[in-house]
Design a protein around this motif. Sequence first.
Motif, PDB file in Angstrom:
ATOM      1  N   HIS A 114      81.230  48.225  45.346  1.00  0.00           N
ATOM      2  CA  HIS A 114      81.111  46.864  45.875  1.00  0.00           C
ATOM      3  C   HIS A 114      81.670  46.760  47.288  1.00  0.00           C
ATOM      4  CE1 HIS A 114      79.395  45.030  42.383  1.00  0.00           C
ATOM      5  NE2 HIS A 114      80.368  45.480  41.594  1.00  0.00           N
ATOM      6  N   LYS A 115      82.758  47.483  47.552  1.00  0.00           N
ATOM      7  CA  LYS A 115      83.317  47.488  48.899  1.00  0.00           C
ATOM      8  C   LYS A 115      82.319  48.086  49.890  1.00  0.00           C
ATOM      9  CE  LYS A 115      87.210  49.300  51.561  1.00  0.00           C
ATOM     10  NZ  LYS A 115      88.473  50.102  51.513  1.00  0.00           N
ATOM     11  N   GLN A 116      81.734  49.221  49.491  1.00  0.00           N
ATOM     12  CA  GLN A 116      80.763  49.882  50.371  1.00  0.00           C
ATOM     13  C   GLN A 116      79.499  49.035  50.538  1.00  0.00           C
ATOM     14  OE1 GLN A 116      81.379  52.464  52.070  1.00  0.00           O
ATOM     15  NE2 GLN A 116      79.391  53.178  52.824  1.00  0.00           N
ATOM     16  N   ASP A 117      79.112  48.361  49.477  1.00  0.00           N
ATOM     17  CA  ASP A 117      77.906  47.538  49.514  1.00  0.00           C
ATOM     18  C   ASP A 117      78.036  46.429  50.552  1.00  0.00           C
ATOM     19  OD1 ASP A 117      75.331  46.828  48.662  1.00  0.00           O
ATOM     20  OD2 ASP A 117      76.111  45.339  47.260  1.00  0.00           O
ATOM     21  N   VAL A 118      79.186  45.787  50.601  1.00  0.00           N
ATOM     22  CA  VAL A 118      79.411  44.722  51.571  1.00  0.00           C
ATOM     23  C   VAL A 118      79.388  45.279  52.992  1.00  0.00           C
ATOM     24  CG1 VAL A 118      81.089  43.044  52.426  1.00  0.00           C
ATOM     25  CG2 VAL A 118      80.654  43.230  49.974  1.00  0.00           C
ATOM     26  N   GLU A 119      80.050  46.420  53.204  1.00  0.00           N
ATOM     27  CA  GLU A 119      80.091  47.009  54.540  1.00  0.00           C
ATOM     28  C   GLU A 119      78.701  47.427  55.021  1.00  0.00           C
ATOM     29  OE1 GLU A 119      82.672  47.109  56.640  1.00  0.00           O
ATOM     30  OE2 GLU A 119      83.618  45.871  55.093  1.00  0.00           O
ATOM     31  N   VAL A 120      77.935  48.018  54.130  1.00  0.00           N
ATOM     32  CA  VAL A 120      76.575  48.424  54.495  1.00  0.00           C
ATOM     33  C   VAL A 120      75.709  47.205  54.803  1.00  0.00           C
ATOM     34  CG1 VAL A 120      74.461  49.488  53.633  1.00  0.00           C
ATOM     35  CG2 VAL A 120      76.655  50.619  53.272  1.00  0.00           C
TER      36      VAL A 120
END
Length: 832
Positions: free
Chosen positions: A123-129
Motif C-alpha cells: 500500500h505504501k508503494q502503491d501510493v508512491e507509484v
Amino acid sequence: MSAVAASQNIDSERTSRQSSPAPFAFRASRKRLRNGEPVYLNGTSGTQTPLRPGLESSQGRPRFAPDASIVLVGIRGCGKRSLGFIAAAALGRRFVTEDHYFQTVTGSSRQDYLRIHGSEEFHKQDVEVSRLMLDDNRHGCVIDCGLGSLTRALQEYLRSYCQTNPVIYVQRDMSRIKQLLRLSDRSAKMLESGDLSHRRCSNYEFYNIEDESSTDNDIDDDRASPTYSFKLRELQTDFSSLVRVIVNPAATVPKAEISAFSTDAPVESKLFTHVLSLPVSMYRSGTFEFPALEAGGDVAEVNINEWQEGTARLVTRMVAEIRRRLRMPIIISVTSTSDNFPVNVYFEALRHSLRLAPEFLMIDLTLESTWIAEVAPRDSCTRLVGLVSYRDASILVKESDRIIGFLEKALSLGLNLIRITAHATTRFDGERFEQLVGSLKYRYAARIWFSAYLTGPFGRTSQIFNPILTRVTHASIRPQLGSAKDVVPDVTACEALAGLFASFTLDRLHFFVFGANVSSSLSPAMHNNAYRAVGLPHDYTPVNTDSWEDISNRAQASDFGGASIAQPWKVRIVEKLSQLSEHARAIGAINTLIPLRGEREYSKDTGDQAAYRNRGGFVFGFYGDNSDWLSIQTTLNKNLSPRNVIHSKTCALIVGAGGMARAACYALLQLGCRNICIYNRTISNAKILADHFMSWCATQNFATPAQIKVIRSTTETWPQDFNQPTVIISCVTQERLPGEEHVADFTVPEQWLGSGTGGTAVEQAYYINTPFIQQIKQVQAQTGKPWVVVDGLEVLHAQATAQFEIMTGRKPPRTVMWKALQQGVQERDGKV
C-alpha cells in the motif's frame, strides 16, 4: 435566512448602475420587444444587424491547460478503464493505467508485489507509484487512478492536482458493482462508504449508466468482440461529449458562422422555447417515464427541490439519465418548497451542480455578488443564468429600481441571460408586468437575454407569450405531483404551443418532400407523427417534381413551411437559393429548403428569418441547409468502436458521387478523417467530388493535410499509402430514378476489406438487407472481425430528426419518429 426566498424578503446590496441607456436608438417599438420579435440597430452604414446580446462572455475560458491530463477516480467495478479508453480515443491521447504503470516502475505486477512484500509495504508503494504516475503524466493523457485513490495520502495529493487538472469521480449503481465483483452485503457497504470520499478529491462527476445491451461481464475485457461497440455505443457518446466540454469549454460557445436555423444554434436565440422542469423529489420516487418526456421542451431543468443525505449522488445520476434519454441541454436550479432551505445548503447544491458540467446553472441574484462569484468562477464551462423571483407581482412592479440593480449585478458577474418571474394574484398583474419588462428590455436588450413571465393560473397567458425559456411541465408528470406540486409549472409545452396557434401568433403550415420519385417516401410518416407529438398542426406531403418551377410554385405559397429535397435536386437547385448554411455551401448540396419571410431589407439576417419558422407570410427567397451530413456524423459517432475511432490516419471509402456522397465526405472530414477514397461507376463525377473537397480542405488549415483519391475500378488494389478502410459508406441509391434502367446494387471488393480491426459499414439506401449489408454481415460471420453494420433506416431517422429541428425549431420526438419509420417500412414491404 432562505437563499431562495422572494426578493422582497431579502436585503441585497445596492449596485451602482449606468446612468444612460445603450448608446443607440431602437427601430422596434416597445410592443415588438414585448412580443419577442427580432429587434434591430439602426447602423450608420445602412445595414441592419440583429439586436441580440453577444454570446461571448468571460464565462467559458478554460481553467486548465488545453492538454491537461484527465484523471479518473472511483471504486473498482465503476468502469474507469472503459471510460478511460473512450476518453483517450475521443481526445487522441495516451491512456495510462495504474496497473501498467506500477509494473513499469517496480518490475512486478501488483499481485506479485503484494505477495512478495506484504500488505503494508504494498500500500505504501502503491501510493508512491500513483503520485509518480500523476506527476509524470500531467499533460496529454487520460489516467486511470486505481485503488490508491481510496487512501488519505493520495486523496490529499489529488486535491491539489484538481487545481491544474480535471479529476472526474466515476460512479455506478452499487448493486451492479456488487454483482460484478461478487461482493457480500458487508463488503459492498464498506466499498460504497469509501467511494464517497472521492467527491472530496475531484472536481467533476460522471454516473456510468448501464447500456441496455451490456452483459454481466464488465465491458473492460471484451474489445475484440464484434458486439463490443454496441455495449459501449451510448456510454461512448455520453462520456466523449463530457470530456470534450471539460477540455475545451469554449467549444460550447457557438461559432459566429453557425446559422440561427442550425441545431447547434444557442437555445436562447430561438423563439418560444421551453424548459421542461423535472423535480428531483419526483425522480427519487421513480415516477418519470423518460420516453414520454422526449421533446417535452428545448431544455431539461433538474429542479433540486430537496437536499438531504444521498441527494448529491441522486442528482448526478439524474443528470446522466437525462443526457442519455432526452438528449437535451440541461439547466440546474436549486429551489425549496419552504423557507427552511439554508444559504449554506443552497450553495452546497450549487457547487455540486457545477461538478456535473451542465450547460446552464440558475443562480439567485438576490444573493451577494461575492458569494456568487466564489461558487461559480467565470472560467466554468457552465453558463450562469440569473434569477429574480417575486411571490407577488404587485410588489415587483413597484421595485423597478431594485430590479435594475439586480441586472447591473448580473452584468458585473458576466451573466447575459436572466429569468424574471412573479406570481400573479389577479389578471390585472399581467398588463403592469408587461410594461415593466418592456422598459427593462428597452434598456438592456443589447446586453441581456430576458426570460420574463408571470406564474400561477393568472400568469398562464404571460407564460405562453414569453419568447424564450419558459418553464413548463408535462402531462405525464401532473398526476404524480405529490409534494412537488408547488414547484411544477402551470402549462405544458404542448399547451403553450396550442395557445400560440390559437391566437394566430403561429400559423399552420404545409411541408413537403420534393423529388423525382418520392411517392413511397418514408419521411411523411415520421414528420406527421412528430408534428402531432409536439403539438404542431402542420402536415407533410410527398410531391414528385420535374423542374425547379414545380418546386418554386408550391414553395412561394404563404402557408409553405419547408421541404425535404430528394434526388435529383440536391445539387441542381443550390444556385437558385438566396442563402445557404455554411455546411450546405461547403458540401455543394442541400436536402432542406426553408422559406425566407419578413421584410426584404432584413433578408440577409438568418437570425431574423429563423424567428419566422412556424409562421406564414410572403416568401421572397429560400434558405438551403443540409442534414444528410449530420445523419452520417451521428451514426458514425454511435457505431464506431473505440478501437476504430477516427484519427488522422483513418481511411474511409465512399461509394457514389451524388448528393449523399458529398454529405458523407463532408461528415468524415468534420470528424477528423483525412484519408478518403471515392469509387463511382462514372469516374468523372467522382473526380468532381474529390476536386470539390480538396479545394475546400485547402481553406481549412487542417493540422494534417487531407488526401482524397478516386478509385477507378473495383479490380484496382487498395492504395499502398492508405490504411485499409475502417469506414465504408455506400451512397448507391436503391430507388429507380427516371432514365435509370436498373437499381444499382453494390458489394465491396474483397481486397478492400482487409482491416484487421473491422470497422463500420454504413448503408444509405433505405432498406434493411441490401447486397452491401448482406456482404458485410457475411464477412463478420466468416472472419470474426468486428464490423458494425448501420442500415439506411438508422441514417434516415438521424437525418429526419435533425431536419425536423432545422425546419420547425422544435426538439424532435425521436422515439415517435423511429416507430413511425418502422411502421412505414412494414407497410412498404407488405408486412402489414
